[in-house]
Design a protein around this motif. Structure first.
Motif, mmCIF file in Angstrom:
data_model
loop_
_atom_site.group_PDB
_atom_site.id
_atom_site.type_symbol
_atom_site.label_atom_id
_atom_site.label_comp_id
_atom_site.label_asym_id
_atom_site.label_seq_id
_atom_site.Cartn_x
_atom_site.Cartn_y
_atom_site.Cartn_z
ATOM 1 N N GLY A 183 46.843 38.001 58.007
ATOM 2 C CA GLY A 183 45.603 38.222 58.143
ATOM 3 C C GLY A 183 44.665 38.336 57.050
ATOM 4 N N GLY A 184 45.252 38.201 56.008
ATOM 5 C CA GLY A 184 44.580 38.169 54.862
ATOM 6 C C GLY A 184 43.723 37.079 54.561
ATOM 7 N N GLU A 185 42.845 36.967 53.503
ATOM 8 C CA GLU A 185 41.967 35.690 53.347
ATOM 9 C C GLU A 185 42.739 34.543 52.318
ATOM 10 O OE1 GLU A 185 37.829 34.615 51.063
ATOM 11 O OE2 GLU A 185 38.063 36.415 51.633
ATOM 12 N N ASP A 186 43.401 35.301 51.464
ATOM 13 C CA ASP A 186 43.745 34.449 50.362
ATOM 14 C C ASP A 186 45.111 34.967 50.027
ATOM 15 O OD1 ASP A 186 43.893 32.216 48.827
ATOM 16 O OD2 ASP A 186 41.796 32.926 47.845
ATOM 17 N N THR A 187 45.753 34.216 49.164
ATOM 18 C CA THR A 187 46.823 34.682 48.291
ATOM 19 C C THR A 187 46.396 34.422 46.745
ATOM 20 O OG1 THR A 187 48.083 32.575 48.223
ATOM 21 C CG2 THR A 187 48.617 34.125 49.937
ATOM 22 N N HIS A 188 47.122 35.192 45.852
ATOM 23 C CA HIS A 188 46.598 35.266 44.379
ATOM 24 C C HIS A 188 47.939 34.907 43.531
ATOM 25 C CE1 HIS A 188 42.861 36.131 45.530
ATOM 26 N NE2 HIS A 188 43.272 37.209 46.212
ATOM 27 N N THR A 189 47.695 34.488 42.346
ATOM 28 C CA THR A 189 48.812 34.663 41.279
ATOM 29 C C THR A 189 48.122 35.703 40.370
ATOM 30 O OG1 THR A 189 47.810 32.805 39.752
ATOM 31 C CG2 THR A 189 49.441 32.303 41.413
ATOM 32 N N ARG A 190 48.723 35.820 39.192
ATOM 33 C CA ARG A 190 48.082 36.980 38.274
ATOM 34 C C ARG A 190 47.066 36.702 37.450
ATOM 35 N NH1 ARG A 190 52.420 39.637 34.248
ATOM 36 N NH2 ARG A 190 53.737 39.512 36.109
ATOM 37 N N GLU A 191 46.866 35.054 37.424
ATOM 38 C CA GLU A 191 45.916 34.393 36.809
ATOM 39 C C GLU A 191 44.629 34.423 37.589
ATOM 40 O OE1 GLU A 191 49.021 33.301 36.601
ATOM 41 O OE2 GLU A 191 49.568 34.257 34.674
ATOM 42 N N THR A 192 44.855 33.942 38.855
ATOM 43 C CA THR A 192 43.733 33.712 39.730
ATOM 44 C C THR A 192 43.368 35.073 40.145
ATOM 45 O OG1 THR A 192 45.087 33.747 41.778
ATOM 46 C CG2 THR A 192 44.981 31.528 40.498
ATOM 47 N N ILE A 193 43.981 36.030 40.319
ATOM 48 C CA ILE A 193 43.151 37.310 40.669
ATOM 49 C C ILE A 193 42.264 37.954 39.790
ATOM 50 C CG2 ILE A 193 44.884 38.831 40.131
ATOM 51 C CD1 ILE A 193 44.275 40.224 42.814
ATOM 52 N N ARG A 194 42.802 37.831 38.204
ATOM 53 C CA ARG A 194 42.122 38.128 37.285
ATOM 54 C C ARG A 194 40.651 37.309 37.269
ATOM 55 N NH1 ARG A 194 46.251 37.038 33.520
ATOM 56 N NH2 ARG A 194 47.452 38.872 33.123
ATOM 57 N N ALA A 198 36.908 39.139 37.986
ATOM 58 C CA ALA A 198 35.996 39.260 36.810
ATOM 59 C C ALA A 198 34.547 38.577 37.681
ATOM 60 C CB ALA A 198 36.229 38.219 35.851
ATOM 61 N N ALA A 199 34.627 37.907 38.577
ATOM 62 C CA ALA A 199 33.470 37.184 39.267
ATOM 63 C C ALA A 199 32.586 38.423 39.889
ATOM 64 C CB ALA A 199 33.810 36.337 40.400
ATOM 65 N N PRO A 237 43.037 50.209 51.482
ATOM 66 C CA PRO A 237 42.471 51.802 51.654
ATOM 67 C C PRO A 237 41.026 51.594 51.485
ATOM 68 C CG PRO A 237 43.466 51.261 49.848
ATOM 69 C CD PRO A 237 43.739 50.351 50.445
ATOM 70 N N PRO A 238 40.546 52.616 51.874
ATOM 71 C CA PRO A 238 38.937 52.779 51.950
ATOM 72 C C PRO A 238 38.270 53.641 50.606
ATOM 73 C CG PRO A 238 39.651 54.845 53.251
ATOM 74 C CD PRO A 238 40.873 53.771 52.855
ATOM 75 N N PHE A 239 38.714 52.831 49.507
ATOM 76 C CA PHE A 239 38.290 53.240 48.174
ATOM 77 C C PHE A 239 38.421 52.234 47.236
ATOM 78 C CE2 PHE A 239 42.380 55.353 49.081
ATOM 79 C CZ PHE A 239 43.277 54.768 48.068
ATOM 80 N N SER A 240 37.798 52.049 46.135
ATOM 81 C CA SER A 240 37.718 50.944 45.089
ATOM 82 C C SER A 240 38.996 50.479 44.484
ATOM 83 C CB SER A 240 36.967 51.130 44.104
ATOM 84 O OG SER A 240 36.938 50.214 43.143
ATOM 85 N N LEU A 241 39.443 49.253 44.579
ATOM 86 C CA LEU A 241 40.546 48.602 43.981
ATOM 87 C C LEU A 241 40.324 47.746 42.996
ATOM 88 C CD1 LEU A 241 43.018 48.048 47.049
ATOM 89 C CD2 LEU A 241 42.968 50.000 45.806
ATOM 90 N N PHE A 242 41.001 47.673 41.926
ATOM 91 C CA PHE A 242 40.769 46.828 40.551
ATOM 92 C C PHE A 242 39.297 47.168 40.390
ATOM 93 C CE2 PHE A 242 44.061 44.137 43.025
ATOM 94 C CZ PHE A 242 45.034 44.702 41.994
ATOM 95 N N GLY A 243 38.639 48.315 40.626
ATOM 96 C CA GLY A 243 37.281 48.475 39.911
ATOM 97 C C GLY A 243 36.403 47.923 40.853
ATOM 98 N N LEU A 244 36.772 47.302 42.071
ATOM 99 C CA LEU A 244 35.820 46.322 42.826
ATOM 100 C C LEU A 244 34.998 47.424 43.717
ATOM 101 C CD1 LEU A 244 38.188 43.738 43.859
ATOM 102 C CD2 LEU A 244 36.281 43.290 42.353
ATOM 103 N N PRO A 245 33.667 46.877 44.232
ATOM 104 C CA PRO A 245 32.904 47.673 45.180
ATOM 105 C C PRO A 245 33.609 47.624 46.442
ATOM 106 C CG PRO A 245 31.897 45.635 44.563
ATOM 107 C CD PRO A 245 32.944 45.765 43.550
ATOM 108 N N ARG A 246 33.565 48.590 47.295
ATOM 109 C CA ARG A 246 33.898 48.755 48.650
ATOM 110 C C ARG A 246 33.125 49.283 49.337
ATOM 111 N NH1 ARG A 246 40.581 48.420 50.175
ATOM 112 N NH2 ARG A 246 40.494 46.173 49.530
#
Length: 392
Positions: A183-194, A198-199, A237-246
């Protein structure tokens, strides 16, 4: 409550016939094969709806129309993407799908570090381990300034944890976190998720919240016009992951969402497990406070640990009082029925059942095996019957 079952389409190893045997009457599905941002056509919707109805059930909830990163960032081709999203929404409504669940999580959707965590009974559960996650974020992904997101003690524990892992364990952890879950939107590699992370470097939580409100102001009128109830799913989970705003993690976040476009069609998915995995969230109190805007509910449970780790528990154990929660939901359904509301029956589904018995030998979507969800649905059905007996 409308007992429902999530189905990932014809490729799902758990079939519609299985769902029917489990006692489900509603199906929660989406056009999972169309994730490239183009609008879902009336023909796309009708084809999926016909499959569900042929199996003797109803398409109760669309979960989900993916919300692309361009809409969360308001950049790139966001206008074109938003128009396609609105078209998909309208076509679902005109096609007779009454509820659309969606989420506004940046980069990663629901996230777990272990998809096969052994339970005491001998099955397997989903688990989020905060130390494992930090080990990956800081020392494997090596996200810029990642250490600043965590306490020194947590980073030290993560370093020690990583030092005990073999290469296979590290790769499995990475796959669990970034390769994409059902059900997720996307899949990533180590490079693409970085790159994706960053965006969001210059986007604050307030910016993210403003972009969500702008999104709501565009899509809620379309939902109202076409007979759809929108149900935003919490961060998981309902808190920030990877420093991203949730920004859909707390009761006050819900109040902001509902207040932004204050009409009945703008509502929530009450995911007991997602909200329940944050310390300080009282899921039963949240259900009472926002009862009239609950359009869909995921009934699952979690057991939290002090460092924000958690395991997905049995449906009737864990930190969420499921009996009290169902009592609130059934009382709300009766209130709606007395008012003559068309949405008096709230669709629910058991969520993320344990991997049990013969399913352990099968290839199934993590969290979406048959037997564990059947067990959860049966337990929830029993609670509903008991609540109804006492509420009368």
């Amino acid at each position: 409550m409308l007992e429902s079952w999530r189905w990932f389409g014809p490729e799902d190893p758990v079939t519609l016939a299985d769902a029917r045997q489990a006692g489900a009457h509603g199906v929660v599905t989406a056009l999972h094969h169309i994730y490239d941002g183009r609008a879902w056509t009336p023909e796309d919707v009708a084809e999926r709806k016909a499959l569900v109805e042929k199996a003797g059930m109803v398409w109760a909830v669309c979960e989900s129309i993916p919300v692309a990163s361009s809409l969360k960032l308001r950049d790139g081709k966001w206008r074109q993407t938003l128009d396609a999203w609105k078209t998909s929404l309208a076509n679902l409504g005109r096609g007779g799908v009454p509820v659309v669940c969606y989420n506004f999580m940046p980069v990663v959707d629901w996230t777990r570090t272990n998809l096969l965590y052994p339970t005491e009974a001998g099955g397997f559960a989903l688990r989020f381990d905060m130390i494992d996650f930090v080990a990956y974020d800081v020392f494997v992904l090596k996200r810029r300034n990642a250490e600043e997101s965590y306490d020194v003690e947590v980073v030290s524990a993560a370093r020690a944890r990583l030092d005990r892992m073999g290469e296979d364990e590290i790769l499995r952890l990475e796959t669990n976190i970034i390769a994409g879950l059902p059900g997720g939107e996307d899949t990533h590699t180590r490079e693409t998720i970085r790159t994706r992370i960053a965006a969001y470097d210059d986007l604050s939580p307030d910016d993210m919240r403003a972009n969500l409100v702008a999104f709501l102001k565009e899509v809620v009128p379309v939902a109202a016009e076409t007979g759809v109830r929108l149900a935003i799913h919490p961060d998981d989970p309902p808190f920030s992951l990877f420093g991203l705003p949730r920004v859909v993690s707390t009761a006050e976040d819900i109040a902001t969402v509902l207040g932004a476009v204050d009409v009945p069609e703008n509502g929530i998915t009450l995911c007991a497990g997602s909200y329940g995995s944050r310390h300080g969230n009282d899921v039963v109190a949240m259900a009472e406070r926002f009862a009239d805007r609950i359009h869909f509910t995921h009934l699952r449970n979690v057991t939290k640990e002090s460092d924000r780790s958690f395991i997905e528990s049995e449906h009737l154990s864990g930190d969420v009082n499921m009996v009290s929660l169902i009592a609130v939901l059934r009382a709300e359904e009766r209130r709606r029925e007395a008012e003559g509301r068309a949405d008096s029956v709230i669709p629910m589904r058991p969520d993320h059942g344990h991997l049990l018995i013969d399913d352990i030998k099968k290839t199934v979507n993590p969290g979406y095996s048959c037997i564990g969800r059947l067990k959860g649905l049966a337990e929830l059905r029993g609670v509903i019957a008991a609540v109804d007996q006492f509420q009368g």
